[in-house]
Design a protein around this motif. Structure first.
Motif, PDB file in Angstrom:
ATOM      1  N   LEU A  22      64.855 -49.292  52.018  1.00 57.47           N
ATOM      2  CA  LEU A  22      65.293 -48.055  52.680  1.00 57.47           C
ATOM      3  C   LEU A  22      64.212 -47.528  53.623  1.00 57.47           C
ATOM      4  O   LEU A  22      64.512 -47.076  54.732  1.00 57.47           O
ATOM      5  N   TRP A  25      64.334 -49.632  56.675  1.00 60.24           N
ATOM      6  CA  TRP A  25      65.487 -49.244  57.493  1.00 60.24           C
ATOM      7  C   TRP A  25      65.145 -47.994  58.301  1.00 60.24           C
ATOM      8  O   TRP A  25      65.396 -47.940  59.515  1.00 60.24           O
ATOM      9  N   GLN A  26      64.569 -46.994  57.641  1.00 58.31           N
ATOM     10  CA  GLN A  26      64.234 -45.734  58.311  1.00 58.31           C
ATOM     11  C   GLN A  26      63.220 -45.960  59.433  1.00 58.31           C
ATOM     12  O   GLN A  26      63.348 -45.405  60.523  1.00 58.31           O
ATOM     13  N   TYR A  29      64.947 -47.642  62.282  1.00 59.66           N
ATOM     14  CA  TYR A  29      65.835 -46.692  62.962  1.00 59.66           C
ATOM     15  C   TYR A  29      65.042 -45.755  63.878  1.00 59.66           C
ATOM     16  O   TYR A  29      65.449 -45.475  65.001  1.00 59.66           O
ATOM     17  N   LEU A  44      69.333 -53.265  61.819  1.00 55.89           N
ATOM     18  CA  LEU A  44      69.553 -52.164  60.876  1.00 55.89           C
ATOM     19  C   LEU A  44      70.722 -52.479  59.941  1.00 55.89           C
ATOM     20  O   LEU A  44      70.642 -52.230  58.729  1.00 55.89           O
ATOM     21  N   ARG A  48      70.723 -52.911  55.962  1.00 54.97           N
ATOM     22  CA  ARG A  48      71.701 -52.153  55.170  1.00 54.97           C
ATOM     23  C   ARG A  48      72.439 -53.077  54.210  1.00 54.97           C
ATOM     24  O   ARG A  48      72.645 -52.746  53.038  1.00 54.97           O
ATOM     25  N   LYS A  82      70.782 -42.995  48.629  1.00 56.18           N
ATOM     26  CA  LYS A  82      71.999 -43.168  49.406  1.00 56.18           C
ATOM     27  C   LYS A  82      71.898 -44.406  50.288  1.00 56.18           C
ATOM     28  O   LYS A  82      70.826 -44.811  50.696  1.00 56.18           O
ATOM     29  N   PRO A  84      72.141 -46.109  53.733  1.00 55.15           N
ATOM     30  CA  PRO A  84      72.045 -45.628  55.114  1.00 55.15           C
ATOM     31  C   PRO A  84      73.346 -45.935  55.855  1.00 55.15           C
ATOM     32  O   PRO A  84      74.083 -46.845  55.476  1.00 55.15           O
ATOM     33  N   PRO A  85      73.618 -45.195  56.908  1.00 57.13           N
ATOM     34  CA  PRO A  85      74.884 -45.404  57.620  1.00 57.13           C
ATOM     35  C   PRO A  85      74.893 -46.713  58.398  1.00 57.13           C
ATOM     36  O   PRO A  85      73.848 -47.231  58.780  1.00 57.13           O
TER      37      PRO A  85
END
Length: 149
Positions: A22, A25-26, A29, A44, A48, A82, A84-85
């Motif tokens: 995560l 990913w952040q 992003y 990304l 995910r 959570k 990520p989108p």
């Protein structure tokens, strides 16, 4: 660190892997990546998918019949962060910065009298707004040093 196959990892190891992924990913992003072939959005969504896989392994391990204590299944029930989108595959972090850096590199190389054809398609990438190719030229000093030698 010794490699441990995912199916042999403990739940806490997998949860730590989810947290680490995560964070990756952040960072991707917010700052973008360096992939020479794929946009940030594609990478990304790949990261995910790794998170989804790891969380599936966690759910499967939590559903295993072996239970060391009465409360072990309930512990850390909400510890999985959570998901990520999903982002558009074409997403690129900071496209304006990429464009500006590419144009700055092109200008600096031109001012230095270095033939533009030595820039492996930078001018064409700028003309076509090819962000993936342009981001290879973000470091003007690097290109000036390499092309001046």
């Amino acid at each position: 660190m010794k490699y441990i196959p995912y199916d042999k990892m403990s739940i806490s190891d997998l949860e730590a892997l989810v947290d680490k992924t995560l964070a990756h990913w952040q960072d991707l992003y917010e700052n973008g990546g360096n992939d020479p072939c794929w946009p940030d959005g594609t990478n990304l969504n790949l990261v995910r998918n790794h998170i989804i896989y790891y969380q599936g392994l966690i759910r499967a391990k939590k559903a295993e019949p072996e239970q060391l204590s009465f409360f072990s299944v309930m512990e850390n029930e909400n510890s999985n962060p959570k998901l990520p989108p999903k982002v558009p595959d074409s997403y690129m972090a900071h496209p304006e910065r990429i464009r500006e850096a590419a144009k700055a590199t092109l200008a600096a190389v031109s001012e230095a009298g270095i033939p533009i054809q030595n820039l492996c398609g930078l001018k064409q990438a700028i003309e076509q707004d090819d962000l993936i190719s342009m981001r290879r030229f973000r470091d003007t000093a690097y290109w000036l040093e390499r092309l001046s030698a």
